[in-house]
Scaffold this motif. Sequence first.
Motif, PDB file in Angstrom:
ATOM      1  N   SER A  92      -0.921  53.544  -7.327  1.00  0.00           N
ATOM      2  CA  SER A  92      -2.358  53.339  -7.162  1.00  0.00           C
ATOM      3  C   SER A  92      -3.072  54.533  -6.546  1.00  0.00           C
ATOM      4  CB  SER A  92      -2.587  52.108  -6.310  1.00  0.00           C
ATOM      5  OG  SER A  92      -1.722  52.144  -5.223  1.00  0.00           O
ATOM      6  N   THR A  93      -2.325  55.530  -6.169  1.00  0.00           N
ATOM      7  CA  THR A  93      -2.900  56.722  -5.551  1.00  0.00           C
ATOM      8  C   THR A  93      -3.984  56.428  -4.527  1.00  0.00           C
ATOM      9  OG1 THR A  93      -4.318  57.057  -7.443  1.00  0.00           O
ATOM     10  CG2 THR A  93      -2.360  58.447  -7.299  1.00  0.00           C
ATOM     11  N   ALA A  94      -3.759  55.418  -3.770  1.00  0.00           N
ATOM     12  CA  ALA A  94      -4.582  55.277  -2.574  1.00  0.00           C
ATOM     13  C   ALA A  94      -3.621  55.479  -1.434  1.00  0.00           C
ATOM     14  CB  ALA A  94      -5.207  53.905  -2.501  1.00  0.00           C
ATOM     15  N   ARG A  95      -4.146  55.859  -0.330  1.00  0.00           N
ATOM     16  CA  ARG A  95      -3.250  56.139   0.775  1.00  0.00           C
ATOM     17  C   ARG A  95      -3.616  55.281   1.959  1.00  0.00           C
ATOM     18  NH1 ARG A  95      -4.111  62.488   0.269  1.00  0.00           N
ATOM     19  NH2 ARG A  95      -6.228  61.740   0.255  1.00  0.00           N
ATOM     20  N   ILE A  96      -2.598  54.702   2.511  1.00  0.00           N
ATOM     21  CA  ILE A  96      -2.832  53.799   3.641  1.00  0.00           C
ATOM     22  C   ILE A  96      -2.554  54.569   4.913  1.00  0.00           C
ATOM     23  CG2 ILE A  96      -2.107  51.687   4.743  1.00  0.00           C
ATOM     24  CD1 ILE A  96      -3.024  50.884   2.171  1.00  0.00           C
ATOM     25  N   VAL A  97      -3.451  54.458   5.793  1.00  0.00           N
ATOM     26  CA  VAL A  97      -3.319  55.225   7.020  1.00  0.00           C
ATOM     27  C   VAL A  97      -2.769  54.355   8.133  1.00  0.00           C
ATOM     28  CG1 VAL A  97      -4.662  56.369   8.773  1.00  0.00           C
ATOM     29  CG2 VAL A  97      -5.134  56.762   6.381  1.00  0.00           C
ATOM     30  N   GLY A  98      -2.118  54.956   9.048  1.00  0.00           N
ATOM     31  CA  GLY A  98      -1.800  54.206  10.255  1.00  0.00           C
ATOM     32  C   GLY A  98      -0.322  54.037  10.492  1.00  0.00           C
ATOM     33  N   VAL A  99       0.482  54.732   9.753  1.00  0.00           N
ATOM     34  CA  VAL A  99       1.910  54.551   9.920  1.00  0.00           C
ATOM     35  C   VAL A  99       2.444  55.429  11.033  1.00  0.00           C
ATOM     36  CG1 VAL A  99       4.073  54.485   8.706  1.00  0.00           C
ATOM     37  CG2 VAL A  99       1.940  54.271   7.462  1.00  0.00           C
ATOM     38  N   ALA A 111      -0.405  49.683  10.655  1.00  0.00           N
ATOM     39  CA  ALA A 111       0.667  49.482  11.610  1.00  0.00           C
ATOM     40  C   ALA A 111       0.248  48.523  12.716  1.00  0.00           C
ATOM     41  CB  ALA A 111       1.083  50.816  12.201  1.00  0.00           C
ATOM     42  N   GLU A 112      -0.865  48.802  13.282  1.00  0.00           N
ATOM     43  CA  GLU A 112      -1.287  47.971  14.383  1.00  0.00           C
ATOM     44  C   GLU A 112      -2.779  47.708  14.277  1.00  0.00           C
ATOM     45  OE1 GLU A 112      -0.484  49.061  18.600  1.00  0.00           O
ATOM     46  OE2 GLU A 112       1.507  49.283  17.704  1.00  0.00           O
ATOM     47  N   GLN A 113      -3.115  46.486  14.423  1.00  0.00           N
ATOM     48  CA  GLN A 113      -4.526  46.156  14.365  1.00  0.00           C
ATOM     49  C   GLN A 113      -5.200  46.781  15.588  1.00  0.00           C
ATOM     50  OE1 GLN A 113      -6.831  45.452  12.178  1.00  0.00           O
ATOM     51  NE2 GLN A 113      -5.349  44.156  11.161  1.00  0.00           N
ATOM     52  N   GLN A 114      -6.240  47.526  15.343  1.00  0.00           N
ATOM     53  CA  GLN A 114      -6.909  48.139  16.481  1.00  0.00           C
ATOM     54  C   GLN A 114      -7.863  47.138  17.109  1.00  0.00           C
ATOM     55  OE1 GLN A 114      -8.258  52.243  15.700  1.00  0.00           O
ATOM     56  NE2 GLN A 114      -7.443  51.864  13.673  1.00  0.00           N
ATOM     57  N   LEU A 115      -8.218  47.423  18.335  1.00  0.00           N
ATOM     58  CA  LEU A 115      -9.053  46.456  19.019  1.00  0.00           C
ATOM     59  C   LEU A 115     -10.502  46.506  18.572  1.00  0.00           C
ATOM     60  CD1 LEU A 115      -7.731  46.631  22.664  1.00  0.00           C
ATOM     61  CD2 LEU A 115      -7.502  44.771  21.019  1.00  0.00           C
ATOM     62  N   HIS A 116     -10.968  47.708  18.318  1.00  0.00           N
ATOM     63  CA  HIS A 116     -12.397  47.801  18.059  1.00  0.00           C
ATOM     64  C   HIS A 116     -12.772  47.553  16.609  1.00  0.00           C
ATOM     65  CE1 HIS A 116     -10.890  51.850  17.249  1.00  0.00           C
ATOM     66  NE2 HIS A 116     -11.935  52.008  16.466  1.00  0.00           N
ATOM     67  N   ARG A 117     -11.776  47.561  15.721  1.00  0.00           N
ATOM     68  CA  ARG A 117     -12.083  47.290  14.323  1.00  0.00           C
ATOM     69  C   ARG A 117     -10.942  46.518  13.686  1.00  0.00           C
ATOM     70  NH1 ARG A 117     -12.064  53.081  11.374  1.00  0.00           N
ATOM     71  NH2 ARG A 117     -12.339  51.757   9.558  1.00  0.00           N
ATOM     72  N   GLY A 118     -11.287  45.628  12.773  1.00  0.00           N
ATOM     73  CA  GLY A 118     -10.249  44.778  12.207  1.00  0.00           C
ATOM     74  C   GLY A 118     -10.023  44.985  10.731  1.00  0.00           C
ATOM     75  N   ASP A 119     -10.502  46.112  10.219  1.00  0.00           N
ATOM     76  CA  ASP A 119     -10.347  46.288   8.773  1.00  0.00           C
ATOM     77  C   ASP A 119      -9.040  46.995   8.418  1.00  0.00           C
ATOM     78  OD1 ASP A 119     -11.273  48.555  10.050  1.00  0.00           O
ATOM     79  OD2 ASP A 119     -12.427  49.288   8.355  1.00  0.00           O
ATOM     80  N   ASP A 120      -8.641  46.853   7.188  1.00  0.00           N
ATOM     81  CA  ASP A 120      -7.537  47.626   6.630  1.00  0.00           C
ATOM     82  C   ASP A 120      -8.180  48.742   5.825  1.00  0.00           C
ATOM     83  OD1 ASP A 120      -5.376  45.918   7.445  1.00  0.00           O
ATOM     84  OD2 ASP A 120      -6.180  44.480   6.028  1.00  0.00           O
ATOM     85  N   VAL A 121      -7.612  49.910   5.947  1.00  0.00           N
ATOM     86  CA  VAL A 121      -8.274  51.049   5.319  1.00  0.00           C
ATOM     87  C   VAL A 121      -7.319  51.808   4.417  1.00  0.00           C
ATOM     88  CG1 VAL A 121      -9.820  52.954   5.837  1.00  0.00           C
ATOM     89  CG2 VAL A 121      -9.283  51.334   7.596  1.00  0.00           C
ATOM     90  N   ALA A 122      -7.829  52.217   3.287  1.00  0.00           N
ATOM     91  CA  ALA A 122      -7.052  53.107   2.415  1.00  0.00           C
ATOM     92  C   ALA A 122      -7.971  54.228   1.972  1.00  0.00           C
ATOM     93  CB  ALA A 122      -6.543  52.352   1.204  1.00  0.00           C
ATOM     94  N   VAL A 174     -12.018  62.450  -0.283  1.00  0.00           N
ATOM     95  CA  VAL A 174     -11.556  61.061  -0.299  1.00  0.00           C
ATOM     96  C   VAL A 174     -12.668  60.125   0.166  1.00  0.00           C
ATOM     97  CG1 VAL A 174      -9.083  61.466   0.034  1.00  0.00           C
ATOM     98  CG2 VAL A 174     -10.571  61.337   2.021  1.00  0.00           C
ATOM     99  N   ALA A 175     -12.678  58.959  -0.439  1.00  0.00           N
ATOM    100  CA  ALA A 175     -13.586  57.908   0.020  1.00  0.00           C
ATOM    101  C   ALA A 175     -12.728  56.858   0.726  1.00  0.00           C
ATOM    102  CB  ALA A 175     -14.311  57.296  -1.170  1.00  0.00           C
ATOM    103  N   GLN A 176     -13.356  56.121   1.602  1.00  0.00           N
ATOM    104  CA  GLN A 176     -12.599  55.107   2.348  1.00  0.00           C
ATOM    105  C   GLN A 176     -12.831  53.718   1.757  1.00  0.00           C
ATOM    106  OE1 GLN A 176     -12.696  54.617   6.896  1.00  0.00           O
ATOM    107  NE2 GLN A 176     -13.803  52.849   6.118  1.00  0.00           N
ATOM    108  N   LEU A 177     -11.732  53.094   1.457  1.00  0.00           N
ATOM    109  CA  LEU A 177     -11.810  51.727   0.956  1.00  0.00           C
ATOM    110  C   LEU A 177     -11.446  50.823   2.133  1.00  0.00           C
ATOM    111  CD1 LEU A 177     -12.064  50.037  -1.669  1.00  0.00           C
ATOM    112  CD2 LEU A 177      -9.596  50.280  -1.927  1.00  0.00           C
ATOM    113  N   ALA A 178     -12.330  49.913   2.466  1.00  0.00           N
ATOM    114  CA  ALA A 178     -12.061  49.078   3.645  1.00  0.00           C
ATOM    115  C   ALA A 178     -12.092  47.606   3.259  1.00  0.00           C
ATOM    116  CB  ALA A 178     -13.084  49.348   4.737  1.00  0.00           C
TER     117      ALA A 178
END
Length: 596
Positions: free
Chosen positions: A169-176, A271-282, A323-327
């Motif tokens: 899908s050539t999207a990249r997930i951040v946070g690992v 990896a870890e849900q952040q406190l200030h935001r709850g979205d998943d981002v690619a 890159v654009a951010q998909l949230a």
Amino acid sequence: MSDAITNDPELERKGCAAAAEYAQIHWAKLQRLVNDDAVPAESIELHGNDRRLYACFRASISEDVAVLRAEQLKTRIWRDLLTCMDGRVKDHNFMTLLRPDAALSYDDQRENLFVVPRAQFLMIELARQREGCYDGAWRAKRRACAMPASAPLRLTRTTRYSVLECAASTARIVGVDASSSAADASATSATAEGAEEESDNARAARLGKQLAECVPCAEAARRLPCPRTAARRPRDGAPVVIDGALDQAACAEACAAALAFFDGAGDRRIAEQQLHRGDDVAFVPLFGEDEGSPLRQALGPARRLLARAAADIGDADLLVPEVAQLALYDGCKRNLKPGYVAHRDNASTPGAAGENYREVTLLLYLNGAPPGASGGELRSYVGAEPSDLDGATALRVDDIQPRAGRLVLFESRTLLHAVRPVGLWRRVALSLWCLKRIPNDRLSPLTDILGADAFQYLDAISLARLAACARVFGKKKDGRSLCDAAARQQLSALREEFLTGVKSIDGMDWLLYRQIPSWIYCLYDWEESSAALGRWGPVDMFGDRGWTFRRKEKEREKRKRAVDEIRHQIHIKGSRAQEYVDDFLAELLRDAREED
Ligand SMILES: O=C(O)CCC(=O)C(=O)O
Ligand SMILES: [Fe+2]
């Protein structure tokens, strides 16, 4: 059959959209089982009193529910049972989509879905949960479907991000691997996480990664042709809202592909849900070929629209990131109500902590709250003072509803905004931040000379050399320079490949010390020399010839002059800069040995 239950056409008409949304929510709940073998199927709650409802069902009907035929659902027993549910089950007769085969997804049997009353759906699904339909084999099969063998999720390091990458899908997930280089491009200058502590995101932004990966907006629009939009520069601190910027069909396709992508990533999304935001981002590359990438293809019209809108703002200095951010704000995940606390996308005051290059924020909503669902509004605190972090001084608070095809633009430095907690729905949006160089960018004197684009064309060794130079005349206090950071990233990636055999400019093997050739550390030490004299130089750096060096102010002066010279040479020689940097470093090292 006289005692068959017939579908009510009126109910169908009204409930169509709601049924589709409910199905999506239900599937998302089941996804938890797919992602975590340790979760017992019956722990996924469907209704307030699942145990009782299941017992009630089994007291009347004994048939297997794994695979169902239409006629099994329209019997007299069912009718009587469902009549009893009136007043006992909330929305008992709401039209609901039921999968005939528990083993398959909604999509797999799209043509054959049953439309049944909610109570009937609940009882069947509860039985499926409790009777092994969602067992280990089912989970393994679903995992395999979500992630084709040819496209496993894998951890990769690129020069830009440390990411989970889904090849298909050539999207990249951040946070690992947030510790090294996660750059989710979402620096926040005024979030609840505290002004003192710089987040990885903020650091990534500060280090200018975004700026090193962008093109002028006119060029972006050329690369992604699209008719003109109504986008214009937001002014006076208020957002610009443009409805229907993208047509419904394109939004629906993009949204479905995005949800499929995130579902495929499962719990590994973040990896870890952040406190200030709850979205998943690619991150989705804006440019490049679409072939072989269903997600990128599906996002094609949205990507083109954003690039065009960036150009239509009409500021020639604006840059568009690659890159654009998909949230995804997934209100159906673990009963969370994800949102994003009040923040600005860039520091309101130039030079303030957390400053990045964002100038204009573009948000393209790919869906809106379905009937009956709520939350997810973009709350904008118009007119809030620059120092205001929670909106107390706002002149006006506007809640902008996400809607498929709605484009919102605002000034990244000015508008304090938040995402209101998202109820039971899955909110999908694509964001693009138009960037602007900061005059006299304190981050990178070399960038000023070479231009950020140069970093894309330099190999690791060249970057390391440039980094070393930048360290000498870069501003220390603010951390690493652009090229320093880029060099570190490339070098640590190289480490796995070449444990030995990479030669430094003076012909010595690079001695890897904390993943960075030790000669760079020597230069760091060198740079850090203060008025006080001290010894420096890791003894092992030069192996047998281990030597020490006494730093002196006059050497510092000499280096500074040399650096100025290099700067000048780089300026006048353009692309041959690298050679001059080489010479410079060779000279520095030679001098150091002679001193010894
Ligand atoms: O999705 C939205 O409405 C805003 C998201 C946001 O503020 C952000 O990602 O910085
Ligand atoms: Fe934001």
